[in-house]
Enzyme design. Structure first.
Site, mmCIF file in Angstrom:
data_model
loop_
_atom_site.group_PDB
_atom_site.id
_atom_site.type_symbol
_atom_site.label_atom_id
_atom_site.label_comp_id
_atom_site.label_asym_id
_atom_site.label_seq_id
_atom_site.Cartn_x
_atom_site.Cartn_y
_atom_site.Cartn_z
ATOM 1 N N THR A 184 -22.897 26.176 -3.560
ATOM 2 C CA THR A 184 -22.804 24.544 -3.841
ATOM 3 C C THR A 184 -22.871 24.470 -5.245
ATOM 4 O OG1 THR A 184 -24.648 24.063 -2.247
ATOM 5 C CG2 THR A 184 -24.554 22.661 -3.966
ATOM 6 N N ARG A 212 -26.562 18.932 10.953
ATOM 7 C CA ARG A 212 -27.320 19.317 9.725
ATOM 8 C C ARG A 212 -26.767 18.916 8.477
ATOM 9 N NH1 ARG A 212 -27.358 22.471 4.700
ATOM 10 N NH2 ARG A 212 -29.716 22.952 4.201
ATOM 11 N N GLY A 214 -27.902 18.707 4.388
ATOM 12 C CA GLY A 214 -28.896 19.274 3.330
ATOM 13 C C GLY A 214 -29.493 18.486 2.102
ATOM 14 N N THR A 235 -29.578 22.988 -6.275
ATOM 15 C CA THR A 235 -28.930 24.368 -5.369
ATOM 16 C C THR A 235 -30.037 25.015 -4.772
ATOM 17 O OG1 THR A 235 -27.219 25.774 -4.927
ATOM 18 C CG2 THR A 235 -28.231 25.811 -7.263
ATOM 19 N N GLY A 236 -29.858 25.285 -3.507
ATOM 20 C CA GLY A 236 -30.660 26.139 -2.832
ATOM 21 C C GLY A 236 -30.958 25.864 -1.389
ATOM 22 N N GLY A 238 -31.998 23.785 1.225
ATOM 23 C CA GLY A 238 -31.870 22.418 1.266
ATOM 24 C C GLY A 238 -32.957 21.743 1.832
#
Length: 316
Positions: A184, A212, A214, A235-236, A238
């Site tokens: 991301t 889906r 995020g 970022t990670g 979500g």
């Protein structure tokens, strides 16, 4: 007497027009994850550094010439969307059905206006579409076919879905990875006029299903900017960033508890998020130009630059 008053007004006007700080700051990320140096070749690491610094230099040029933070974050993210190394735009991961579904958001810290798009499949640069949503529509978020229709009306560049195909991301799908793929992208900036902005763009999770979405396009979760506090791009994983409204939570700690940027980020990323099982990181810039880039994973592609000449790049 009148002449003296005019001279005084000229002097006061000059001071007011130059009262904003002649400083700027910018930070950029290319995703976070539990990565290790041994997972990359030297050539790969060098390539990531080149591309991150190339993106950063676009924002630096804009800010250094007195441009806006909004222009800076949009153009930096556009560059990263066009780079297949990252999970955004050209290098977006594939869904379970073998499609690329893209999300992006942008926010103006001066006005708190924001725009985002989710699940688009035929827009070359989703971040520019998100800005159009913010500036040319009464809405904050558009999704799917509706977002694409709006893009056509506004003259945003469209592409065939095959544009987003890259062998690496296709192979990721074939291996049906259970972990979120890093990549991301995001950018935050403070311009010379004292205005903050944030932008984030992503292809989501490898093998995601059922439409889906995020945190990246969710204002206050993965993207947030407020001139009173800071600009955040996350970022990670979500789902955790959404549940804990991570980006806004950092701003709220600064606003309501008067925490510094670093203390607020640490409280959320290394405290609340980590304790809940959420993994990832953020890049952040506050209204004074302080930069914070923090993650609770082993790595995050990140870089920053400031008008005082300080700059840096790191992964692990």
């Amino acid at each position: 007497m009148r002449k003296k008053i005019l001279v005084l007004l000229f002097i006061v006007g000059f001071v007011v027009s130059n009262s904003f700080p002649q400083t700027w700051s910018i930070a950029v990320h290319g995703g976070a994850g539990n990565m290790k140096p041994e997972n990359f070749t030297k050539e790969q690491l060098d390539e990531y550094e080149r591309e991150m610094n190339a993106a950063l230099s676009i924002g630096v040029k804009i800010l250094n010439s007195g441009g806006t933070s909004l222009d800076a974050v949009e153009q930096v993210v556009r560059y990263l969307e066009d780079c297949p190394l990252f999970n955004a735009g050209r290098g977006a991961v594939f869904t379970h059905e073998g499609r690329n579904e893209l999300d992006a958001a942008i926010m103006d810290g001066k006005t708190l206006m924001a725009g985002s798009v989710a699940g688009v499949t035929d827009v070359k640069n989703p971040i520019s579409l998100a800005r159009k949503v913010m500036e040319d529509s009464p809405h904050v978020m558009l999704a799917g076919k509706g977002a694409s229709e709006f893009a056509r009306v506004k003259g945003i560049e469209m592409v065939d879905s095959s544009y987003f195909f890259t062998p690496q991301r296709w192979n990721d799908l074939q291996r049906t990875l259970s972990r979120e793929k890093m990549g991301t992208v995001g950018c935050v900036a403070l311009d010379m006029h004292g205005n903050l902005a944030a932008a984030t763009s992503t292809g989501g999770m490898t093998n995601k299903r059922w439409g889906r979405i995020g945190d990246a396009p969710i204002i206050g979760a993965g993207t947030y900017a407020n001139n009173s506090t800071c600009a955040i791009s996350a970022t990670g994983h979500g789902e955790y960033f959404i549940r804990y409204t991570v980006a806004h939570d950092i701003s709220a700690f600064m606003e309501y508890q008067n925490l510094s940027l670093n203390a607020a980020v640490e409280r959320v990323i290394m405290g609340k998020l980590l304790n809940a099982g959420g993994r990832g990181g953020v890049i952040a810039v506050d209204r004074s130009g302080n930069v914070c880039m923090m993650m609770n994973t082993t790595g995050m592609f990140r870089a920053f630059a400031r008008s005082d000449g300080s700059n840096g790049f790191a992964i692990f």
